[in-house]
Structures are given as structure tokens and as C-alpha cells.
Write a protein that holds these residues in place. Structure first.
Motif, PDB file in Angstrom:
ATOM      1  N   ILE A  68      72.999  18.068   3.225  1.00  0.00           N
ATOM      2  CA  ILE A  68      74.196  17.224   3.294  1.00  0.00           C
ATOM      3  C   ILE A  68      75.443  18.072   3.463  1.00  0.00           C
ATOM      4  CG2 ILE A  68      75.662  15.683   1.920  1.00  0.00           C
ATOM      5  CD1 ILE A  68      73.012  14.552   0.729  1.00  0.00           C
ATOM      6  N   ILE A  69      75.505  19.185   2.722  1.00  0.00           N
ATOM      7  CA  ILE A  69      76.684  20.071   2.807  1.00  0.00           C
ATOM      8  C   ILE A  69      76.810  20.667   4.202  1.00  0.00           C
ATOM      9  CG2 ILE A  69      77.589  22.295   2.024  1.00  0.00           C
ATOM     10  CD1 ILE A  69      76.487  21.592  -0.759  1.00  0.00           C
ATOM     11  N   GLN A  70      75.692  21.047   4.791  1.00  0.00           N
ATOM     12  CA  GLN A  70      75.732  21.786   6.049  1.00  0.00           C
ATOM     13  C   GLN A  70      75.869  20.918   7.294  1.00  0.00           C
ATOM     14  OE1 GLN A  70      75.881  25.080   6.622  1.00  0.00           O
ATOM     15  NE2 GLN A  70      76.126  25.340   4.434  1.00  0.00           N
ATOM     16  N   THR A  71      75.675  19.611   7.183  1.00  0.00           N
ATOM     17  CA  THR A  71      75.750  18.779   8.385  1.00  0.00           C
ATOM     18  C   THR A  71      76.826  17.726   8.237  1.00  0.00           C
ATOM     19  OG1 THR A  71      74.054  17.300   7.510  1.00  0.00           O
ATOM     20  CG2 THR A  71      73.303  19.053   8.961  1.00  0.00           C
ATOM     21  N   GLU A  72      77.625  17.593   9.280  1.00  0.00           N
ATOM     22  CA  GLU A  72      78.603  16.507   9.303  1.00  0.00           C
ATOM     23  C   GLU A  72      77.977  15.295   9.971  1.00  0.00           C
ATOM     24  OE1 GLU A  72      82.031  18.113  11.193  1.00  0.00           O
ATOM     25  OE2 GLU A  72      82.643  19.222   9.419  1.00  0.00           O
ATOM     26  N   GLU A  73      77.407  15.530  11.151  1.00  0.00           N
ATOM     27  CA  GLU A  73      76.649  14.466  11.833  1.00  0.00           C
ATOM     28  C   GLU A  73      75.330  15.051  12.236  1.00  0.00           C
ATOM     29  OE1 GLU A  73      78.889  13.152  15.158  1.00  0.00           O
ATOM     30  OE2 GLU A  73      80.601  12.583  13.966  1.00  0.00           O
ATOM     31  N   VAL A  88      81.277  28.604  11.168  1.00  0.00           N
ATOM     32  CA  VAL A  88      81.609  30.027  11.141  1.00  0.00           C
ATOM     33  C   VAL A  88      81.889  30.465   9.702  1.00  0.00           C
ATOM     34  CG1 VAL A  88      83.224  31.769  11.972  1.00  0.00           C
ATOM     35  CG2 VAL A  88      82.548  29.888  13.468  1.00  0.00           C
ATOM     36  N   GLN A  89      82.616  29.645   8.985  1.00  0.00           N
ATOM     37  CA  GLN A  89      82.990  29.966   7.610  1.00  0.00           C
ATOM     38  C   GLN A  89      81.940  29.404   6.655  1.00  0.00           C
ATOM     39  OE1 GLN A  89      86.675  28.193   6.396  1.00  0.00           O
ATOM     40  NE2 GLN A  89      87.201  29.928   5.086  1.00  0.00           N
ATOM     41  N   GLY A  90      81.609  30.173   5.622  1.00  0.00           N
ATOM     42  CA  GLY A  90      80.611  29.740   4.653  1.00  0.00           C
ATOM     43  C   GLY A  90      81.110  28.610   3.774  1.00  0.00           C
ATOM     44  N   ILE A  95      85.287  25.691   0.621  1.00  0.00           N
ATOM     45  CA  ILE A  95      85.717  24.978  -0.582  1.00  0.00           C
ATOM     46  C   ILE A  95      86.898  25.691  -1.225  1.00  0.00           C
ATOM     47  CG2 ILE A  95      85.004  24.351  -2.932  1.00  0.00           C
ATOM     48  CD1 ILE A  95      82.201  23.816  -1.735  1.00  0.00           C
ATOM     49  N   GLU A  96      86.836  27.031  -1.249  1.00  0.00           N
ATOM     50  CA  GLU A  96      87.941  27.808  -1.826  1.00  0.00           C
ATOM     51  C   GLU A  96      89.240  27.575  -1.043  1.00  0.00           C
ATOM     52  OE1 GLU A  96      88.142  32.179  -3.732  1.00  0.00           O
ATOM     53  OE2 GLU A  96      87.562  32.125  -1.623  1.00  0.00           O
ATOM     54  N   THR A  97      89.154  27.543   0.276  1.00  0.00           N
ATOM     55  CA  THR A  97      90.327  27.284   1.118  1.00  0.00           C
ATOM     56  C   THR A  97      90.861  25.875   0.882  1.00  0.00           C
ATOM     57  OG1 THR A  97      89.471  28.777   2.807  1.00  0.00           O
ATOM     58  CG2 THR A  97      91.173  27.227   3.501  1.00  0.00           C
ATOM     59  N   LEU A  98      89.958  24.904   0.773  1.00  0.00           N
ATOM     60  CA  LEU A  98      90.358  23.522   0.517  1.00  0.00           C
ATOM     61  C   LEU A  98      91.087  23.408  -0.817  1.00  0.00           C
ATOM     62  CD1 LEU A  98      90.173  20.475   1.316  1.00  0.00           C
ATOM     63  CD2 LEU A  98      88.071  20.417  -0.013  1.00  0.00           C
TER      64      LEU A  98
END
Length: 140
Positions: A68-73, A88-90, A95-98
């Protein structure tokens, strides 16, 4: 008609409970900021452990969470022929950037909670003193 008001003991208990919760939250926030680096490293290590256990036997919930985390669609063959769809970003860095972008919102929510708690404590003590000054006995 009989007037029913909170008993003095209940008002004191309410104030004490709010005070304990307030101090626990304050200690938690202070510890979080003091040990922020350790918390970040622990979270990063926990995420790496989760990736190592991905699709292992008995970890269907963990596997589904990572999917779920790795896929948007989700679509069949997603990203196999089109590398531009690869992340590209882990996850941790995302989450840290958000969270860094939402610092003002998080801070505002925390301050609102603090203000509500302080007002609750102030109102309970004001009510406690008003009732105790009158010297009246009320049935609770």
C-alpha cells in the motif's frame, strides 16, 4: 428543586488528572526533541527490518502494508518498462519531508491542545474555589 453541582472531590480529581496528563505530554515532547536523532534512527532501522521481512512467511500484514505504501495506483507491470514511475526518494525520507513541511500545522495543533488543557485546569480550579468559598454542601 434541588441544585446538583459537582462535588469538590471530583473537581480536585479532574484538575489532578488534567495536570498529570499535561505533564506527561510535556515530558514526552521534551524527550522526543532531546532524542530526536535516536528516534529517527530507530524508525529507519524498523523500516529496514520491515523490508527484510517483506513477503516472508507469516508476515502478510507487513507485506500488504508495504504494498500500500509503495503504490499509488496499482496496475499490472507498473514501472517495469517506464522507470519514470519509479519512486526516487525512499519512504522514510518522504515522510520526514512531509512532516518538516507540516511543522506549522503540527505545532498549531499541539498549541491548541495545550491551551484547551490549561483552560480546563483553570476552569476546574475556579469552580473548585467558588464552591469551596460558599461553604455549601451539594449532592453529587
Amino acid at each position: 428543586m434541588e441544585v446538583v453541582a459537582p462535588s469538590l472531590a471530583r473537581l480536585e480529581e479532574f484538575f489532578i488528572v488534567l495536570l498529570i496528563i499535561f505533564f506527561m505530554e510535556l515530558i514526552l515532547v521534551i524527550l522526543f526533541f532531546v532524542y530526536r536523532t535516536e528516534v529517527a534512527e530507530y524508525a529507519r532501522g524498523d523500516l529496514k527490518l520491515g523490508l527484510r521481512l517483506y513477503e516472508s512467511e507469516g508476515n502478510i500484514g507487513l507485506t500488504n502494508a508495504w504494498n500500500i505504501i509503495q503504490t499509488e495506483e496499482y496496475s499490472r507491470g507498473c514501472g517495469e518498462v517506464n522507470p519514470s514511475k519509479w519512486f526516487v526518494q525512499g519512504c522514510y525520507d518522504t515522510i520526514e519531508t512531509l512532516l518538516e513541511k507540516q511543522t506549522a500545522v503540527i505545532g498549531s495543533i499541539m498549541m491548541s491542545i495545550v491551551v484547551i488543557q490549561i483552560l480546563g485546569m483553570a476552569f476546574s480550579m475556579t469552580l473548585f474555589h467558588q464552591i469551596s468559598r460558599t461553604g455549601k454542601k451539594y449532592k453529587a
